[in-house]
Design a protein around this motif. Structure first.
Motif, PDB file in Angstrom:
ATOM      1  N   SER A  17     -19.851  53.873 -68.035  1.00 48.71           N
ATOM      2  CA  SER A  17     -19.326  52.518 -67.811  1.00 48.71           C
ATOM      3  C   SER A  17     -20.435  51.497 -67.549  1.00 48.71           C
ATOM      4  O   SER A  17     -20.178  50.450 -66.992  1.00 48.71           O
ATOM      5  N   GLU A  18     -21.627  51.797 -67.986  1.00 53.82           N
ATOM      6  CA  GLU A  18     -22.770  50.911 -67.762  1.00 53.82           C
ATOM      7  C   GLU A  18     -22.519  49.516 -68.346  1.00 53.82           C
ATOM      8  O   GLU A  18     -22.848  48.514 -67.729  1.00 53.82           O
ATOM      9  N   VAL A  19     -21.918  49.453 -69.533  1.00 51.31           N
ATOM     10  CA  VAL A  19     -21.635  48.162 -70.165  1.00 51.31           C
ATOM     11  C   VAL A  19     -20.619  47.384 -69.336  1.00 51.31           C
ATOM     12  O   VAL A  19     -20.768  46.178 -69.126  1.00 51.31           O
ATOM     13  N   LEU A  20     -19.588  48.063 -68.840  1.00 49.17           N
ATOM     14  CA  LEU A  20     -18.594  47.393 -68.004  1.00 49.17           C
ATOM     15  C   LEU A  20     -19.226  46.855 -66.728  1.00 49.17           C
ATOM     16  O   LEU A  20     -18.909  45.748 -66.291  1.00 49.17           O
ATOM     17  N   PHE A  21     -20.133  47.625 -66.137  1.00 46.90           N
ATOM     18  CA  PHE A  21     -20.836  47.171 -64.935  1.00 46.90           C
ATOM     19  C   PHE A  21     -21.655  45.926 -65.254  1.00 46.90           C
ATOM     20  O   PHE A  21     -21.580  44.932 -64.526  1.00 46.90           O
ATOM     21  N   ASP A  22     -22.408  45.970 -66.334  1.00 54.49           N
ATOM     22  CA  ASP A  22     -23.239  44.817 -66.703  1.00 54.49           C
ATOM     23  C   ASP A  22     -22.380  43.585 -66.971  1.00 54.49           C
ATOM     24  O   ASP A  22     -22.737  42.477 -66.567  1.00 54.49           O
ATOM     25  N   ASP A  23     -21.244  43.776 -67.632  1.00 57.05           N
ATOM     26  CA  ASP A  23     -20.333  42.645 -67.891  1.00 57.05           C
ATOM     27  C   ASP A  23     -19.807  42.064 -66.580  1.00 57.05           C
ATOM     28  O   ASP A  23     -19.748  40.846 -66.403  1.00 57.05           O
ATOM     29  N   ALA A  24     -19.421  42.935 -65.661  1.00 62.94           N
ATOM     30  CA  ALA A  24     -18.917  42.474 -64.363  1.00 62.94           C
ATOM     31  C   ALA A  24     -20.004  41.723 -63.602  1.00 62.94           C
ATOM     32  O   ALA A  24     -19.736  40.702 -62.959  1.00 62.94           O
ATOM     33  N   MET A  25     -21.240  42.201 -63.675  1.00 62.14           N
ATOM     34  CA  MET A  25     -22.338  41.526 -62.984  1.00 62.14           C
ATOM     35  C   MET A  25     -22.639  40.177 -63.625  1.00 62.14           C
ATOM     36  O   MET A  25     -22.966  39.215 -62.922  1.00 62.14           O
ATOM     37  N   ASP A  26     -22.499  40.077 -64.943  1.00 61.08           N
ATOM     38  CA  ASP A  26     -22.655  38.771 -65.603  1.00 61.08           C
ATOM     39  C   ASP A  26     -21.589  37.798 -65.104  1.00 61.08           C
ATOM     40  O   ASP A  26     -21.878  36.631 -64.817  1.00 61.08           O
ATOM     41  N   ASP A  27     -20.348  38.284 -64.999  1.00 57.98           N
ATOM     42  CA  ASP A  27     -19.258  37.434 -64.493  1.00 57.98           C
ATOM     43  C   ASP A  27     -19.521  37.016 -63.047  1.00 57.98           C
ATOM     44  O   ASP A  27     -19.328  35.851 -62.677  1.00 57.98           O
ATOM     45  N   LEU A  28     -19.972  37.964 -62.232  1.00 56.68           N
ATOM     46  CA  LEU A  28     -20.246  37.662 -60.830  1.00 56.68           C
ATOM     47  C   LEU A  28     -21.424  36.698 -60.699  1.00 56.68           C
ATOM     48  O   LEU A  28     -21.417  35.809 -59.848  1.00 56.68           O
ATOM     49  N   SER A  29     -22.403  36.840 -61.557  1.00 58.16           N
ATOM     50  CA  SER A  29     -23.549  35.934 -61.555  1.00 58.16           C
ATOM     51  C   SER A  29     -23.099  34.486 -61.796  1.00 58.16           C
ATOM     52  O   SER A  29     -23.596  33.556 -61.155  1.00 58.16           O
ATOM     53  N   ALA A  33     -23.537  31.385 -59.203  1.00 56.19           N
ATOM     54  CA  ALA A  33     -24.286  30.205 -59.656  1.00 56.19           C
ATOM     55  C   ALA A  33     -23.567  28.901 -59.319  1.00 56.19           C
ATOM     56  O   ALA A  33     -24.213  27.885 -59.066  1.00 56.19           O
ATOM     57  N   ARG A  34     -22.245  28.918 -59.267  1.00 58.38           N
ATOM     58  CA  ARG A  34     -21.514  27.679 -58.983  1.00 58.38           C
ATOM     59  C   ARG A  34     -21.125  27.534 -57.517  1.00 58.38           C
ATOM     60  O   ARG A  34     -20.592  26.511 -57.124  1.00 58.38           O
ATOM     61  N   MET A  35     -21.387  28.540 -56.708  1.00 66.52           N
ATOM     62  CA  MET A  35     -20.993  28.499 -55.296  1.00 66.52           C
ATOM     63  C   MET A  35     -22.081  27.830 -54.455  1.00 66.52           C
ATOM     64  O   MET A  35     -23.240  28.248 -54.501  1.00 66.52           O
ATOM     65  N   GLU A  36     -21.701  26.823 -53.704  1.00 68.39           N
ATOM     66  CA  GLU A  36     -22.636  26.183 -52.787  1.00 68.39           C
ATOM     67  C   GLU A  36     -22.978  27.154 -51.659  1.00 68.39           C
ATOM     68  O   GLU A  36     -22.095  27.817 -51.101  1.00 68.39           O
ATOM     69  N   GLY A  37     -24.256  27.285 -51.374  1.00 63.36           N
ATOM     70  CA  GLY A  37     -24.692  28.154 -50.289  1.00 63.36           C
ATOM     71  C   GLY A  37     -24.917  29.601 -50.691  1.00 63.36           C
ATOM     72  O   GLY A  37     -25.206  30.442 -49.845  1.00 63.36           O
ATOM     73  N   ALA A  38     -24.794  29.910 -51.980  1.00 71.49           N
ATOM     74  CA  ALA A  38     -25.049  31.265 -52.479  1.00 71.49           C
ATOM     75  C   ALA A  38     -26.234  31.229 -53.434  1.00 71.49           C
ATOM     76  O   ALA A  38     -26.372  30.301 -54.226  1.00 71.49           O
ATOM     77  N   SER A  39     -27.092  32.245 -53.342  1.00 73.08           N
ATOM     78  CA  SER A  39     -28.262  32.280 -54.221  1.00 73.08           C
ATOM     79  C   SER A  39     -28.821  33.689 -54.294  1.00 73.08           C
ATOM     80  O   SER A  39     -28.349  34.605 -53.626  1.00 73.08           O
ATOM     81  N   ASP A  40     -29.854  33.828 -55.087  1.00 67.87           N
ATOM     82  CA  ASP A  40     -30.620  35.073 -55.192  1.00 67.87           C
ATOM     83  C   ASP A  40     -29.749  36.284 -55.495  1.00 67.87           C
ATOM     84  O   ASP A  40     -29.887  37.339 -54.880  1.00 67.87           O
ATOM     85  N   PHE A  41     -28.851  36.149 -56.455  1.00 65.75           N
ATOM     86  CA  PHE A  41     -28.014  37.266 -56.872  1.00 65.75           C
ATOM     87  C   PHE A  41     -28.863  38.245 -57.671  1.00 65.75           C
ATOM     88  O   PHE A  41     -29.543  37.875 -58.616  1.00 65.75           O
ATOM     89  N   SER A  42     -28.854  39.497 -57.261  1.00 66.50           N
ATOM     90  CA  SER A  42     -29.555  40.532 -58.021  1.00 66.50           C
ATOM     91  C   SER A  42     -28.731  41.808 -58.002  1.00 66.50           C
ATOM     92  O   SER A  42     -27.953  42.049 -57.075  1.00 66.50           O
TER      93      SER A  42
END
Length: 82
Positions: A17-29, A33-42
């Motif tokens: 499920s590596e592709v599904l994980f990467d897709d979910a992380m792209d969505d979460l990223s 990115a649009r949340m005020e006060g959130a940064s440095d997502f890794s």
């Protein structure tokens, strides 16, 4: 010095499920990115050098500037959909 909250999540992916994980992380990223006060997502594989969390194959970290920012992220519908 401003308060920083590190939101650390460790999880287990199903085999293949590596592709599904990467897709979910792209969505979460995009959410972070649009949340005020959130940064440095890794995210990425769990480099468990101490062998203390072998059941968790992956993880992610988000840095928040306040508890209010973390709460807003937790309650965000797009975050919850991921």
């Amino acid at each position: 010095m401003p308060k920083t909250i590190l939101h650390c999540v460790f999880l287990r992916t199903k085999d293949g499920s590596e592709v599904l994980f990467d897709d979910a992380m792209d969505d979460l990223s995009a959410v972070v990115a649009r949340m005020e006060g959130a940064s440095d997502f890794s995210f990425g594989p769990n480099a468990d050098f101490e062998k203390s969390t072998p059941e968790h194959s992956h993880g992610f970290i988000i840095r928040f500037t306040s508890e209010a920012a973390l709460q807003a992220y937790a309650e965000d519908p797009e975050h919850q959909a991921v």
